[in-house]
Every structure is written in structure tokens, then in C-alpha cells.
Design a protein around this motif. Structure first.
Motif, PDB file in Angstrom:
ATOM      1  N   VAL A  21       0.732  -0.735   0.181  1.00  0.00           N
ATOM      2  CA  VAL A  21       0.039  -0.384  -0.146  1.00  0.00           C
ATOM      3  C   VAL A  21       0.824   1.181   0.166  1.00  0.00           C
ATOM      4  O   VAL A  21       0.921   2.105  -0.930  1.00  0.00           O
ATOM      5  CB  VAL A  21      -1.237   0.170   1.154  1.00  0.00           C
ATOM      6  CG1 VAL A  21      -1.433   1.720   1.142  1.00  0.00           C
ATOM      7  CG2 VAL A  21      -2.568  -0.923   0.397  1.00  0.00           C
ATOM      8  N   PHE A  22       1.902   1.022   1.166  1.00  0.00           N
ATOM      9  CA  PHE A  22       2.720   2.508   0.768  1.00  0.00           C
ATOM     10  C   PHE A  22       3.314   2.211  -0.646  1.00  0.00           C
ATOM     11  O   PHE A  22       3.695   3.921  -1.266  1.00  0.00           O
ATOM     12  CB  PHE A  22       4.132   1.704   1.751  1.00  0.00           C
ATOM     13  CG  PHE A  22       4.901   3.120   1.708  1.00  0.00           C
ATOM     14  CD1 PHE A  22       4.437   4.200   2.104  1.00  0.00           C
ATOM     15  CD2 PHE A  22       5.848   3.163   0.801  1.00  0.00           C
ATOM     16  CE1 PHE A  22       5.892   5.137   1.799  1.00  0.00           C
ATOM     17  CE2 PHE A  22       6.895   3.982   0.826  1.00  0.00           C
ATOM     18  CZ  PHE A  22       6.834   5.434   1.784  1.00  0.00           C
ATOM     19  N   GLY A  51       8.528   5.033 -14.677  1.00  0.00           N
ATOM     20  CA  GLY A  51       8.832   4.601 -12.967  1.00  0.00           C
ATOM     21  C   GLY A  51       7.996   4.134 -12.042  1.00  0.00           C
ATOM     22  O   GLY A  51       8.014   3.513 -10.929  1.00  0.00           O
ATOM     23  N   SER A  52       6.982   5.710 -11.688  1.00  0.00           N
ATOM     24  CA  SER A  52       6.091   5.444 -10.729  1.00  0.00           C
ATOM     25  C   SER A  52       4.887   4.577 -11.111  1.00  0.00           C
ATOM     26  O   SER A  52       5.133   4.104 -10.477  1.00  0.00           O
ATOM     27  CB  SER A  52       5.740   6.824 -10.488  1.00  0.00           C
ATOM     28  OG  SER A  52       5.891   7.752 -11.284  1.00  0.00           O
ATOM     29  N   VAL A  58       4.515  -2.797  -9.128  1.00  0.00           N
ATOM     30  CA  VAL A  58       4.964  -3.986  -8.074  1.00  0.00           C
ATOM     31  C   VAL A  58       4.455  -3.663  -6.792  1.00  0.00           C
ATOM     32  O   VAL A  58       4.389  -4.599  -6.302  1.00  0.00           O
ATOM     33  CB  VAL A  58       6.657  -2.976  -7.791  1.00  0.00           C
ATOM     34  CG1 VAL A  58       6.966  -4.011  -7.281  1.00  0.00           C
ATOM     35  CG2 VAL A  58       6.868  -3.712  -9.632  1.00  0.00           C
ATOM     36  N   GLY A  59       3.702  -2.686  -6.219  1.00  0.00           N
ATOM     37  CA  GLY A  59       3.440  -2.314  -4.832  1.00  0.00           C
ATOM     38  C   GLY A  59       1.644  -3.268  -4.761  1.00  0.00           C
ATOM     39  O   GLY A  59       1.257  -3.893  -4.108  1.00  0.00           O
ATOM     40  N   VAL A  65      -0.311 -10.509  -3.472  1.00  0.00           N
ATOM     41  CA  VAL A  65       0.083 -11.948  -2.799  1.00  0.00           C
ATOM     42  C   VAL A  65      -0.187 -11.805  -1.502  1.00  0.00           C
ATOM     43  O   VAL A  65      -0.015 -12.580  -0.361  1.00  0.00           O
ATOM     44  CB  VAL A  65       1.637 -11.630  -3.263  1.00  0.00           C
ATOM     45  CG1 VAL A  65       2.753 -12.819  -3.318  1.00  0.00           C
ATOM     46  CG2 VAL A  65       1.779 -11.886  -4.595  1.00  0.00           C
ATOM     47  N   SER A  66       0.687 -10.800  -0.554  1.00  0.00           N
ATOM     48  CA  SER A  66       1.217 -10.700   1.180  1.00  0.00           C
ATOM     49  C   SER A  66      -0.614 -10.946   1.356  1.00  0.00           C
ATOM     50  O   SER A  66      -0.692 -12.277   2.403  1.00  0.00           O
ATOM     51  CB  SER A  66       0.845  -9.413   1.266  1.00  0.00           C
ATOM     52  OG  SER A  66       2.053  -9.413   1.409  1.00  0.00           O
ATOM     53  N   TRP A  67      -1.987 -10.446   1.027  1.00  0.00           N
ATOM     54  CA  TRP A  67      -3.255 -10.291   1.345  1.00  0.00           C
ATOM     55  C   TRP A  67      -3.419 -12.171   1.047  1.00  0.00           C
ATOM     56  O   TRP A  67      -4.361 -13.025   1.895  1.00  0.00           O
ATOM     57  CB  TRP A  67      -3.943  -9.647   0.929  1.00  0.00           C
ATOM     58  CG  TRP A  67      -5.408  -9.691   1.373  1.00  0.00           C
ATOM     59  CD1 TRP A  67      -7.004  -9.937   0.866  1.00  0.00           C
ATOM     60  CD2 TRP A  67      -6.328  -8.637   2.784  1.00  0.00           C
ATOM     61  NE1 TRP A  67      -8.022  -9.908   1.719  1.00  0.00           N
ATOM     62  CE2 TRP A  67      -7.141  -9.004   2.693  1.00  0.00           C
ATOM     63  CE3 TRP A  67      -4.693  -7.744   4.093  1.00  0.00           C
ATOM     64  CZ2 TRP A  67      -7.869  -8.542   3.586  1.00  0.00           C
ATOM     65  CZ3 TRP A  67      -6.130  -7.440   4.233  1.00  0.00           C
ATOM     66  CH2 TRP A  67      -7.208  -7.881   5.057  1.00  0.00           C
TER      67      TRP A  67
END
Length: 70
Positions: A21-22, A51-52, A58-59, A65-67
Motif C-alpha cells: 500500500v505504501f 518508473g512510478s 509492484v506495490g 500476494v500478501s493478502w
């Protein structure tokens, strides 16, 4: 452990989601800062925008994937 991590399968899950999220918020803030108005050349602004956007992708992938650890 403690109350926050007792109910979690993986105690690092909140860290991965928060990191993702960051990254998404940092990418949105970079694009909202309108880099094309402050750079001397348009190619450097385009590189920063690309790039952003990649950082946001990626974020979002990291948070997903974490959730959803299937």
C-alpha cells in the motif's frame, strides 16, 4: 505472540500489505506531483512517470500476494 498476530496465519502478512500500500501511495504521490512541469526535458519526466507506474504495479502485486496467500 500478541493480540495482533494471534489470529494471523503468517505474522508478516500485515507488513507485506502495508509495504504494498505504501508503494502504491508513493507512486500516486509522484505522479500527482506533475514531474513533467519541473524537468528540463520531457524524456526525464517520462522516465519518472514510467518508473512510478511500475512502482505502483509492484506495490499492488505485493499487497495482493500478501493478502491472498494461496
Amino acid at each position: 505472540m500478541n493480540v495482533l498476530t494471534d489470529g494471523l496465519d503468517d505474522p508478516l502478512k500485515p507488513l507485506g500489505v502495508a509495504g504494498g500500500v505504501f508503494l502504491v501511495l508513493a507512486a500516486a504521490g509522484t505522479i500527482a506531483g506533475t514531474p513533467w512541469t519541473t524537468h528540463a526535458t520531457m524524456s526525464s519526466a517520462a522516465l519518472q512517470v514510467v518508473g512510478s507506474v511500475l512502482m505502483g504495479v509492484v506495490g499492488a502485486a505485493l499487497a495482493y500476494v500478501s493478502w491472498n496467500d494461496e
